[in-house]
Design a protein around this motif. Structure first.
Motif, mmCIF file in Angstrom:
data_model
loop_
_atom_site.group_PDB
_atom_site.id
_atom_site.type_symbol
_atom_site.label_atom_id
_atom_site.label_comp_id
_atom_site.label_asym_id
_atom_site.label_seq_id
_atom_site.Cartn_x
_atom_site.Cartn_y
_atom_site.Cartn_z
ATOM 1 N N LEU A 163 -63.308 -69.294 35.317
ATOM 2 C CA LEU A 163 -63.641 -67.882 35.507
ATOM 3 C C LEU A 163 -65.070 -67.646 35.045
ATOM 4 C CD1 LEU A 163 -60.395 -66.159 34.145
ATOM 5 C CD2 LEU A 163 -60.962 -66.763 36.513
ATOM 6 N N GLY A 164 -65.897 -67.087 35.912
ATOM 7 C CA GLY A 164 -67.263 -66.816 35.480
ATOM 8 C C GLY A 164 -68.116 -66.242 36.583
ATOM 9 N N VAL A 165 -69.264 -65.679 36.145
ATOM 10 C CA VAL A 165 -70.242 -65.162 37.103
ATOM 11 C C VAL A 165 -71.084 -66.332 37.605
ATOM 12 C CG1 VAL A 165 -70.348 -62.901 35.977
ATOM 13 C CG2 VAL A 165 -71.950 -64.698 35.309
ATOM 14 N N SER A 166 -72.078 -66.014 38.391
ATOM 15 C CA SER A 166 -72.985 -66.991 38.988
ATOM 16 C C SER A 166 -72.223 -67.940 39.899
ATOM 17 C CB SER A 166 -73.770 -67.759 37.929
ATOM 18 O OG SER A 166 -74.884 -68.406 38.526
ATOM 19 N N TRP A 167 -72.938 -68.927 40.451
ATOM 20 C CA TRP A 167 -72.377 -69.846 41.433
ATOM 21 C C TRP A 167 -73.494 -70.790 41.859
ATOM 22 C CZ3 TRP A 167 -75.222 -68.991 45.899
ATOM 23 C CH2 TRP A 167 -75.795 -67.723 46.038
ATOM 24 N N GLY A 168 -73.177 -71.768 42.697
ATOM 25 C CA GLY A 168 -74.209 -72.646 43.241
ATOM 26 C C GLY A 168 -74.291 -73.993 42.556
ATOM 27 N N GLY A 169 -73.504 -74.191 41.493
ATOM 28 C CA GLY A 169 -73.499 -75.478 40.808
ATOM 29 C C GLY A 169 -72.425 -76.396 41.364
ATOM 30 N N HIS A 170 -72.174 -77.474 40.646
ATOM 31 C CA HIS A 170 -71.174 -78.455 41.054
ATOM 32 C C HIS A 170 -69.759 -77.924 40.885
ATOM 33 C CE1 HIS A 170 -72.346 -78.718 36.861
ATOM 34 N NE2 HIS A 170 -71.089 -78.989 36.603
ATOM 35 N N GLU A 171 -69.572 -76.938 40.006
ATOM 36 C CA GLU A 171 -68.243 -76.543 39.565
ATOM 37 C C GLU A 171 -67.696 -75.352 40.361
ATOM 38 O OE1 GLU A 171 -71.049 -75.659 38.410
ATOM 39 O OE2 GLU A 171 -70.938 -73.795 37.285
ATOM 40 N N SER A 172 -66.398 -75.361 40.543
ATOM 41 C CA SER A 172 -65.747 -74.253 41.239
ATOM 42 C C SER A 172 -65.490 -73.105 40.275
ATOM 43 C CB SER A 172 -64.431 -74.724 41.855
ATOM 44 O OG SER A 172 -64.716 -75.589 42.928
#
Ligand SMILES: *Cc1c(COP(=O)(O)O)cnc(C)c1O
Length: 385
Positions: free
Chosen positions: A324-333
């Motif tokens: 659960l979290g904000v942001s996005w664009g990394g390796h993790e879902s």
């Protein structure tokens, strides 16, 4: 040099000693061997860096690569996507002028436009970006048209060639936030948009270890940023972050392909699930007006859960692979429930634009697609308890 993205990100001219990875110029200032060299740099006759709030060689490598990826003459890197957005907007607006902006833009961009710009007597009108005639009607007299295609949370697309041309006809500078598609899947400058901004904290970095931003465009428009607001606002990218971004870019084409495939597969499975009311993904359902310029999709999508607040909580708390979290664009879902975003204090664009509190945004990362679907499926099962 080739303009193929894979070669742009992988290839460099020789670095000192034949190194294949650039040095990190971890220095605040640069010195000069003579009065003449110093004066040439101060006068802009040489491009030698003077001070790292302005130019830094490691950051310049990142800027050159992103400019090449976007097909831009120049790029300027910043310490965050928001610094890039403020520079792009503030360098093109003066007191008393007006900007037109699409609804559902990134929430902190909306806050900048509605709380800071009015202090300079700049008015911002929000329009439905789907509706090109409505945008065109709002344009006369505006100095800036601010687009984000697809938009945040609900992923509405805009007709970039048409709106870019409409802005130009009215003498307005068009800006598009291209963080979602990345230059791998959308190159807005080729479609007549004037400036591209990115949160490089998302796909360009790609490893969730950097906060950064970048603006790309014609040299004249980047020079306007250099002369007007940068470096006076001071939001310059640091050398180590520039180095991490160059490393992140190496795999951008590979990562984007994988995000595209996994997220599209998961979006289709969500669409067929009985607990899902609708799925927001630009390449599924009615094609929006901006689909023509998208060569692929990212890992970001959202869906509306058939259930109340308790069901949303149960779903989120049951997730194991998705964090659960904000942001996005990394390796993790990642999963981000709009309901939690609505709890944020102060003026809230999610509420202003009427985003359903039952929407959950997903970032589909680089993990195994079947593992990710199993996680979502078991969490959806919990919502009917
Ligand atoms: C995250 C984000 C931004 C802001 O970027 P920061 O690097 O967090 O300042 C801007 N636009 C979009 C679409 C984003 O997702």
């Amino acid at each position: 040099m080739t303009s193929d993205p894979s070669t742009i990100v992988a290839h460099d001219e020789d670095f000192p000693g034949g190194a294949v990875v650039p040095p990190i110029f971890q220095t605040s200032l640069f010195t000069f061997g003579s009065y003449q060299e110093l004066e040439d740099a101060m006068a802009g006759r040489s491009r030698r860096p003077i001070y790292s709030r302005g130019d830094n060689p490691t950051v310049q490598i990142f800027e050159a690569k992103v400019a090449a990826l976007e097909g831009a003459a120049a790029a300027r890197a910043f310490a965050s996507g928001m610094a890039a957005i403020s520079a792009a907007v503030l360098s093109n607006l003066r007191a008393g002028e007006r900007m037109v902006c699409v609804r559902h833009c990134y929430p902190d961009a909306w806050r900048l436009f509605t709380s800071i710009l009015p202090r300079f007597d700049i008015q911002v009108d929000f329009v439905d970006g789907h509706d090109a005639p409505a945008v065109e009607r709002a344009l006369p007299g505006a100095r800036v048209l601010y687009l984000e295609s697809p938009t945040s949370v609900v992923f509405e697309t805009q007709d970039l060639p048409r709106l870019g041309a409409a802005a130009r006809a009215e003498g307005a500078v068009s800006i598009v936030d291209n963080s979602w598609a990345s230059p791998i899947f959308q190159r807005p400058l080729e479609h007549g948009v004037d400036l591209v901004v990115h949160s490089a904290s998302k796909y360009l970095g790609g490893h969730s270890d950097v906060v950064a931003g970048v603006v790309c465009g014609r040299r004249e428009l980047i020079e306007r940023i250099d002369a007007g607001v940068f470096p006076l606002l001071g939001g310059k990218l640091a050398p180590f972050e520039g180095w991490l971004l160059v490393r992140g870019l190496r795999t951008l084409p590979l990562r984007m392909r994988r995000h595209h495939e996994s997220a599209l597969a998961i979006a289709k499975r969500l669409l067929g699930h009985p607990r899902v009311v609708r799925v927001c993904h630009p390449l599924l359902g009615d094609p929006g007006p901006g689909v023509a310029t998208l060569a692929g999709a990212s890992g970001l999508l959202s869906f509306e859960l058939d259930g109340d607040q308790a069901a949303i909580r149960a779903f989120c708390d049951a997730l194991r692979l998705f964090k659960l979290g904000v942001s996005w664009g990394g390796h993790e879902s990642l999963a981000f429930p709009v309901a939690a975003g609505l709890a944020q204090q102060g003026a809230n664009p999610l509420a202003v634009f009427g985003v359903s509190p039952a929407i959950i945004r997903l970032h589909v990362g680089l993990e195994d697609r079947d593992d990710l679907w199993s996680d979502l499926a078991q969490a959806l099962d919990r919502t009917s308890d």
